[in-house]
Design a protein around this motif. Sequence first.
Motif, PDB file in Angstrom:
ATOM      1  N   ASP A   1       0.797  -1.238   0.000  1.00 29.59           N
ATOM      2  CA  ASP A   1       0.000   0.000   0.000  1.00 29.59           C
ATOM      3  C   ASP A   1       0.824   1.279   0.000  1.00 29.59           C
ATOM      4  N   GLY A   2       2.142   1.176  -0.235  1.00 29.35           N
ATOM      5  CA  GLY A   2       2.980   2.351  -0.020  1.00 29.35           C
ATOM      6  C   GLY A   2       3.431   3.115  -1.237  1.00 29.35           C
ATOM      7  N   GLN A   3       3.021   2.709  -2.436  1.00 28.75           N
ATOM      8  CA  GLN A   3       3.591   3.312  -3.646  1.00 28.75           C
ATOM      9  C   GLN A   3       2.809   4.510  -4.191  1.00 28.75           C
ATOM     10  N   VAL A   4       1.614   4.759  -3.644  1.00 35.19           N
ATOM     11  CA  VAL A   4       0.800   5.864  -4.153  1.00 35.19           C
ATOM     12  C   VAL A   4       0.641   6.931  -3.073  1.00 35.19           C
ATOM     13  N   GLU A   5       0.272   8.134  -3.512  1.00 39.29           N
ATOM     14  CA  GLU A   5       0.036   9.211  -2.549  1.00 39.29           C
ATOM     15  C   GLU A   5      -1.127   8.850  -1.633  1.00 39.29           C
ATOM     16  N   PHE A   6      -1.090   9.371  -0.423  1.00 48.06           N
ATOM     17  CA  PHE A   6      -2.126   9.037   0.550  1.00 48.06           C
ATOM     18  C   PHE A   6      -3.520   9.419   0.052  1.00 48.06           C
ATOM     19  N   ALA A   7      -3.632  10.522  -0.662  1.00 50.42           N
ATOM     20  CA  ALA A   7      -4.944  10.951  -1.143  1.00 50.42           C
ATOM     21  C   ALA A   7      -5.540   9.955  -2.130  1.00 50.42           C
ATOM     22  N   ALA A   8      -4.685   9.240  -2.847  1.00 45.87           N
ATOM     23  CA  ALA A   8      -5.167   8.282  -3.852  1.00 45.87           C
ATOM     24  C   ALA A   8      -5.386   6.893  -3.282  1.00 45.87           C
TER      25      ALA A   8
END
Length: 305
Positions: A210-217
């Motif tokens: 779960d760590g590769q995208v921005e938190f908003a996405a």
Amino acid sequence: MMPAAPLAITGTFLDEISHDIPCANWGAQEWARDFAAMRAVGIDTVILIRCGYQNKATFDSKVLAREHAVLLVQEDLVGLFLTLAEQFGMAFYFGTYDSGRYWHSGQHQREIDLNCALTEEVWTRYGHSPAFKGWYICHEINTFDEGVMRVYEQLAHHLRGLAPLPMLISPYIRGIKQFEDAISLEQHEQEWEAVFSRVAGLVDIVAFQDGQVEFAALPDYLRLNRALALKYGLTCWSNVESFDRDMPIKFPPISWPKLRFKLEAAQQAGIDKLITFEFSHFLSPNSIYPAAHHLNRRYREWLEG
């Protein structure tokens, strides 16, 4: 109406064979102490991240010794982990071998054949353990890859022939935090439709990192991943990374607000189970990182609060 209880992390990878995380050099006493710490926060599932990588191995494998003139083995970690899993009432998933070479250079059949021989050795040696509850195919992808589809298909068939246990994969998102040529949510959906249409009926559980995208996405990806998994009959877990990708170094423990955001987003998306990469380094009171000791306290306060 009472608020829902927090969705806790109930599984963790075990990482002593890595290429980017420092070794803790733990022995049996240190590992026993950490399994007790895992159980204290409700962890009931442990997943060996890989049984070997290149010439490093978690046990003295005759198969891998034929592959490498020098095989670096600390001790029989597989046997130790199974013993501790039995002692603490945990399910152990065995992670396959990553050559670090063959599947990256198009020699997928060599990767498959090596893993087939190795897992036969493993099942003969360790299959008697009541804690041996699942298989983890460790080869990670972020988009459809025909060669890796063959790895998944052939290796899953072979593993089911050895023991019909649950089969787990933990892929990752081709996101902006890791790739300059990141793909969109729509492209991610197309890629994983193609993957799941091939592995449905072979793989049982998918746990996207779960760590590769921005938190908003992230909430959108979590909801999409769950919907795709349900469509193809897979159980959807989430691999909650407890390390921080936003810092200029690899890899410190994540900050508590970030971890809490990801936990709550997964719960809101209806994810079935949360696992983490990885408790012992980043979330343990016994970690080599002092910041992990504090993160453990913040996490326990949240669980109890």
